[in-house]
Write an enzyme that holds these catalytic residues in place. Sequence first.
Site, PDB file in Angstrom:
ATOM      1  N   ASN A 211     -76.871  -3.523   4.716  1.00  0.00           N
ATOM      2  CA  ASN A 211     -78.026  -2.930   3.989  1.00  0.00           C
ATOM      3  C   ASN A 211     -79.213  -3.667   3.175  1.00  0.00           C
ATOM      4  O   ASN A 211     -78.815  -4.872   3.133  1.00  0.00           O
ATOM      5  CB  ASN A 211     -77.424  -1.706   3.392  1.00  0.00           C
ATOM      6  CG  ASN A 211     -76.532  -1.941   2.161  1.00  0.00           C
ATOM      7  OD1 ASN A 211     -76.955  -2.790   1.160  1.00  0.00           O
ATOM      8  ND2 ASN A 211     -75.427  -1.708   2.183  1.00  0.00           N
ATOM      9  N   ALA A 275     -72.390  -1.433  -6.210  1.00  0.00           N
ATOM     10  CA  ALA A 275     -72.621  -1.935  -4.901  1.00  0.00           C
ATOM     11  C   ALA A 275     -72.773  -0.874  -3.852  1.00  0.00           C
ATOM     12  O   ALA A 275     -72.517   0.176  -3.840  1.00  0.00           O
ATOM     13  CB  ALA A 275     -71.371  -2.680  -4.486  1.00  0.00           C
ATOM     14  N   ASP A 279     -70.508   1.923   4.991  1.00  0.00           N
ATOM     15  CA  ASP A 279     -69.669   2.855   5.244  1.00  0.00           C
ATOM     16  C   ASP A 279     -68.847   2.508   6.487  1.00  0.00           C
ATOM     17  O   ASP A 279     -67.760   3.225   6.616  1.00  0.00           O
ATOM     18  CB  ASP A 279     -70.631   4.019   5.695  1.00  0.00           C
ATOM     19  CG  ASP A 279     -71.002   4.918   4.292  1.00  0.00           C
ATOM     20  OD1 ASP A 279     -70.605   5.014   3.278  1.00  0.00           O
ATOM     21  OD2 ASP A 279     -72.454   5.280   4.490  1.00  0.00           O
ATOM     22  N   LYS A 289     -69.819 -15.261  20.051  1.00  0.00           N
ATOM     23  CA  LYS A 289     -71.118 -14.382  19.962  1.00  0.00           C
ATOM     24  C   LYS A 289     -71.364 -13.579  21.199  1.00  0.00           C
ATOM     25  O   LYS A 289     -70.827 -13.925  22.417  1.00  0.00           O
ATOM     26  CB  LYS A 289     -72.239 -15.616  20.007  1.00  0.00           C
ATOM     27  CG  LYS A 289     -73.567 -14.821  19.985  1.00  0.00           C
ATOM     28  CD  LYS A 289     -74.890 -15.669  19.962  1.00  0.00           C
ATOM     29  CE  LYS A 289     -76.107 -15.139  20.098  1.00  0.00           C
ATOM     30  NZ  LYS A 289     -77.292 -16.059  20.192  1.00  0.00           N
ATOM     31  N   ILE A 308     -64.444   2.983  -2.177  1.00  0.00           N
ATOM     32  CA  ILE A 308     -63.806   2.128  -3.399  1.00  0.00           C
ATOM     33  C   ILE A 308     -63.831   2.910  -4.622  1.00  0.00           C
ATOM     34  O   ILE A 308     -62.842   3.030  -5.222  1.00  0.00           O
ATOM     35  CB  ILE A 308     -64.499   0.681  -3.753  1.00  0.00           C
ATOM     36  CG1 ILE A 308     -64.366  -0.106  -2.324  1.00  0.00           C
ATOM     37  CG2 ILE A 308     -64.240  -0.015  -4.883  1.00  0.00           C
ATOM     38  CD1 ILE A 308     -65.400  -1.380  -2.238  1.00  0.00           C
ATOM     39  N   PHE A 326     -72.330   5.133  -8.034  1.00  0.00           N
ATOM     40  CA  PHE A 326     -73.730   5.322  -7.861  1.00  0.00           C
ATOM     41  C   PHE A 326     -73.922   6.357  -6.445  1.00  0.00           C
ATOM     42  O   PHE A 326     -72.997   5.887  -5.580  1.00  0.00           O
ATOM     43  CB  PHE A 326     -74.561   3.921  -7.561  1.00  0.00           C
ATOM     44  CG  PHE A 326     -75.140   3.272  -8.792  1.00  0.00           C
ATOM     45  CD1 PHE A 326     -76.441   3.454  -8.905  1.00  0.00           C
ATOM     46  CD2 PHE A 326     -74.214   2.770  -9.842  1.00  0.00           C
ATOM     47  CE1 PHE A 326     -76.856   2.539 -10.279  1.00  0.00           C
ATOM     48  CE2 PHE A 326     -74.730   2.379 -10.702  1.00  0.00           C
ATOM     49  CZ  PHE A 326     -76.006   2.100 -11.233  1.00  0.00           C
ATOM     50  N   LYS A 340     -70.909  14.100  -4.286  1.00  0.00           N
ATOM     51  CA  LYS A 340     -70.076  13.026  -4.622  1.00  0.00           C
ATOM     52  C   LYS A 340     -69.302  13.168  -5.580  1.00  0.00           C
ATOM     53  O   LYS A 340     -68.146  12.615  -5.870  1.00  0.00           O
ATOM     54  CB  LYS A 340     -70.889  11.903  -4.437  1.00  0.00           C
ATOM     55  CG  LYS A 340     -70.260  10.422  -4.241  1.00  0.00           C
ATOM     56  CD  LYS A 340     -71.330   9.296  -4.006  1.00  0.00           C
ATOM     57  CE  LYS A 340     -70.678   7.947  -3.877  1.00  0.00           C
ATOM     58  NZ  LYS A 340     -71.380   6.956  -3.605  1.00  0.00           N
TER      59      LYS A 340
END
Length: 400
Positions: A211, A275, A279, A289, A308, A326, A340
């Site tokens: 992200n 952090a 998900d 590869k 976490i 957060f 949350k």
Amino acid sequence: MTELKNKNVLLIIGGGIAAFKAINIVRLLKEEKVNINVILTQAGENFVTSLSLSQLSGNKVKTDLFDMTGELEMSHIELSRKSDIIIVAPATADLIAKMANGQANDLASTTLLAANKPIIILPSMNVKMWDHPATQININKLKDFGVEVLGPDEGEMACGEYGFGRMSEPIDLLNYLKYFYSPEKVLSKFSAIVTAGPTHEPIDPVRYIANRSSGKQGYAIAEALAKVGVKTTLISGPTILNKPKDVNLLYVETANEMLDMVKKYMPTDIAIFAAAVGDWRVINYSTDKMKKNGTGKNLLELEENPNILETISKNKEQRPKIVIGFAAETKDLIKEAKIKFNLRGADWILANDVSPENNVFGSDSNKIGLISKDGTEEWNEMSKIEVAKKLVKRIIKEIS
């Protein structure tokens, strides 16, 4: 006796109705055995008198660049050099503009430009003046210069309007000074874990799911905790940021590695999960590869990563005294953050809108909504460093 005893403080008083609070600032500091010198601006003389301030401070009050004989004084250098800290209260829009743009046309502004000591300002002005882009640009300049900004508070103003612009109370300044001068004593008996940055979930040896998190907010929080004496461990996903001072920095890559590292450093008193943890992770990871298969499709099989924040919040045996998470959302910010908060078991959730138009990921500023059992508190947009400082002040009140 207090840690402020025998400190040398220079108080610069700007114009405005809040100048009357400066008298109480002098009184409180004198009770702490602080040595105070005062510069009273010409505008400030309309609200308080030199006589009252000199009697309270025990020192002659300076009013401009010329003394009674008309001879130019070099007190702008002297006052700056012999002070441990400089306080500007009230800091008017005009005085803030002078500071931000290097103007020096009176004793106050000249002293501030010549200063080589820490400066704290307490803004005071009409709400529209505070909200004006010019004022906000000037405030952000001062913050970049290292000036500490205390307030302003929200409330009814002398003009009858309501909003942010009231000067912070003298007792708040006194408490801040005690925090400023005794960082090693404030939280030195506590430890903290902070997580920061993104996680990378590998697809194959050269690709991964990630992200846009830069890690700046978590790094700022870790550094702010360390400054007040907390033994701080920063567990970071991949970033390009420099190591914060006095912080134990550990790097991880995946969500599982981050969780394992957090568990390794438990128990702790404070846990802040800033952090942006991925998900999902890839189940069908390829050791080579991946190649195009000619079908135009190459499906990845995903499974959820552990949460976490919830894992640590609901750890009854080793739960930290304060757990903060957060919530980065792109819509329905407060609604999703409250969900949350109810699900994860954290003490506080800091909600921030990371939709593209807000440009939070990678930027130096953030706008926070703090969710707790006491309700929702919305913070004005500020730098991520200021968010960290404000959060640490809240932690100090909560835990010490």
